[in-house]
Design an enzyme around this catalytic site. Structure first.
Site, PDB file in Angstrom:
ATOM      1  N   SER A  31       0.752  -1.235   0.061  1.00  0.00           N
ATOM      2  CA  SER A  31      -0.123  -0.141  -0.136  1.00  0.00           C
ATOM      3  C   SER A  31       0.881   1.169   0.025  1.00  0.00           C
ATOM      4  CB  SER A  31      -0.802   0.048   1.092  1.00  0.00           C
ATOM      5  OG  SER A  31      -1.836  -1.151   1.193  1.00  0.00           O
ATOM      6  N   GLY A  32       0.263   2.273  -0.352  1.00  0.00           N
ATOM      7  CA  GLY A  32       1.008   3.429  -0.441  1.00  0.00           C
ATOM      8  C   GLY A  32       1.427   3.948  -1.847  1.00  0.00           C
ATOM      9  N   THR A  33       1.795   5.221  -1.808  1.00  0.00           N
ATOM     10  CA  THR A  33       1.967   5.711  -3.308  1.00  0.00           C
ATOM     11  C   THR A  33       3.265   4.936  -4.095  1.00  0.00           C
ATOM     12  OG1 THR A  33       3.628   7.410  -2.324  1.00  0.00           O
ATOM     13  CG2 THR A  33       1.302   7.901  -2.710  1.00  0.00           C
ATOM     14  N   THR A  34       4.201   4.354  -3.192  1.00  0.00           N
ATOM     15  CA  THR A  34       5.125   3.710  -3.934  1.00  0.00           C
ATOM     16  C   THR A  34       4.591   2.548  -4.621  1.00  0.00           C
ATOM     17  OG1 THR A  34       6.795   4.558  -2.258  1.00  0.00           O
ATOM     18  CG2 THR A  34       7.959   3.084  -3.720  1.00  0.00           C
ATOM     19  N   ASP A  86       6.207  -4.190  -0.780  1.00  0.00           N
ATOM     20  CA  ASP A  86       5.487  -3.101  -0.022  1.00  0.00           C
ATOM     21  C   ASP A  86       6.678  -2.031   0.322  1.00  0.00           C
ATOM     22  OD1 ASP A  86       3.787  -1.609   1.180  1.00  0.00           O
ATOM     23  OD2 ASP A  86       3.083  -3.162   2.628  1.00  0.00           O
ATOM     24  N   GLY A  87       6.096  -0.684   0.652  1.00  0.00           N
ATOM     25  CA  GLY A  87       6.991   0.521   1.045  1.00  0.00           C
ATOM     26  C   GLY A  87       6.929   0.700   2.198  1.00  0.00           C
ATOM     27  N   GLY A 102      -0.067   4.967   5.899  1.00  0.00           N
ATOM     28  CA  GLY A 102      -1.450   5.163   5.114  1.00  0.00           C
ATOM     29  C   GLY A 102      -2.527   4.257   6.100  1.00  0.00           C
ATOM     30  N   GLU A 108      -0.925  -5.111   6.024  1.00  0.00           N
ATOM     31  CA  GLU A 108       0.418  -5.034   5.671  1.00  0.00           C
ATOM     32  C   GLU A 108       1.101  -6.268   6.273  1.00  0.00           C
ATOM     33  OE1 GLU A 108       1.239  -0.602   4.047  1.00  0.00           O
ATOM     34  OE2 GLU A 108       1.480  -0.929   5.788  1.00  0.00           O
ATOM     35  N   LYS A 126      13.742   7.444   2.288  1.00  0.00           N
ATOM     36  CA  LYS A 126      13.055   6.757   3.254  1.00  0.00           C
ATOM     37  C   LYS A 126      14.096   6.155   3.966  1.00  0.00           C
ATOM     38  CE  LYS A 126       8.819   7.469   1.982  1.00  0.00           C
ATOM     39  NZ  LYS A 126       7.936   6.337   1.640  1.00  0.00           N
TER      40      LYS A 126
HETATM   41  C1  5RP Z   1       0.874   2.462   4.512  1.00  0.00           C
HETATM   42  C2  5RP Z   1       2.067   2.262   4.468  1.00  0.00           C
HETATM   43  C3  5RP Z   1       2.772   2.776   3.277  1.00  0.00           C
HETATM   44  O1  5RP Z   1       3.514   1.575   2.525  1.00  0.00           O
HETATM   45  C4  5RP Z   1       3.829   3.859   3.692  1.00  0.00           C
HETATM   46  O2  5RP Z   1       2.982   4.799   4.246  1.00  0.00           O
HETATM   47  C5  5RP Z   1       4.636   4.354   2.374  1.00  0.00           C
HETATM   48  O3  5RP Z   1       3.832   5.146   1.657  1.00  0.00           O
HETATM   49  P1  5RP Z   1       4.418   5.980   0.423  1.00  0.00           P
HETATM   50  O4  5RP Z   1       4.860   4.901  -0.462  1.00  0.00           O
HETATM   51  O5  5RP Z   1       3.377   6.748   0.140  1.00  0.00           O
HETATM   52  O6  5RP Z   1       5.516   6.843   0.817  1.00  0.00           O
HETATM   53  O7  5RP Z   1       2.697   1.685   5.272  1.00  0.00           O
HETATM   54  O8  5RP Z   1       0.198   2.076   5.791  1.00  0.00           O
END
Ligand code: 5RP
Length: 233
Positions: A31-34, A86-87, A102, A108, A126
């Protein structure tokens, strides 16, 4: 307009597919933009005939996957997952992470543990020397959440952390997770011992899960602002 950081996230998504995703795999989609950039890229491979069985870590990722033509399998039906990608919100050089920015940390973590391997994708911003600048999310049940908050504060103090804790809000309303819980964001500063803190927070009865991921990731694929990428295992 796409930022340099967005471009770096896309670079990581492209590289992780080249290095780790193979025809026939069962995948967990983060989840998240990445992760969403990665899922959009993955959609091109699926359109070209790659056969994958995918499940996701949030409702928002289900929407993105379907939009790009990736069918989603119920997590109860998929069996053991080969790989979850995942990111993080923060990741250190031991691949310990803070996640949950997120509000998807519970799904997750469940999907990461249902997988043979998890690989993290991120842009270079990050990576940190020590976790804790990003507020640590703790998912708690709604019942008596202020009591749970006091206990979270106590555990943090036992770890030498004087945290500012606040319930996550959006548009004047408490954020409710995909599982119907609240999120407490804990401004910790430096977390010296994330392994022990992850375990101790989860021993509090009202805590469902916390955003420390210290046992999941076997490596990270980093997208850099100069357009290159790195794989650390
Ligand atoms: C959601 C998360 C996302 O993976 C984390 O916040 C990274 O998000 P982004 O890629 O938008 O920076 O843990 O719960």
């Amino acid at each position: 307009m796409s930022t340099k950081q967005d471009e770096a996230k896309k670079v990581a998504g492209r590289r992780v597919i080249q290095e780790f995703v193979r025809d026939g795999m069962k995948l967990g989609l983060g989840s998240g933009t990445t992760s969403h950039f990665f899922v959009r890229e993955l959609g091109k491979y699926v359109a070209d005939g790659m056969r994958l069985t995918c499940t996701t870590t949030s409702r928002s990722t289900i929407d993105v996957a379907r939009e790009v033509g990736i069918a989603i399998t119920d997590p109860n039906e998929i069996g053991e997952i080969d790989l979850t990608i995942d990111g993080p919100d923060e990741i250190d050089r031991n691949f310990h992470m803070i996640k949950g920015g997120g509000a998807c940390l519970l799904w997750e973590k469940i999907i990461a543990h249902a997988s043979k391997e998890m690989v993290t994708i991120c842009d270079e911003t990050k990576i940190v020397n020590a976790l804790g600048a990003f507020p640590l999310p703790v998912e708690v049940v709604q019942f008596a959440w202020k009591q749970t908050e006091r206990m979270v504060d106590r555990v943090l103090k036992e770890h030498g952390i004087q945290a500012e804790i606040y319930r996550r809000m959006r548009d004047g309303q408490p954020v409710v997770t995909d599982s119907g819980n609240f999120i407490l964001d804990c401004k910790c500063g430096v977390i010296e011992n994330p392994v022990s803190l992850e375990i101790e927070l989860n021993r509090i009865p009202g805590v469902v899960e916390n955003g420390l991921f210290t046992r999941e990731s076997v490596g990270m694929v980093v997208g850099c602002f100069d357009g290159t990428s790195q794989v650390h295992m």
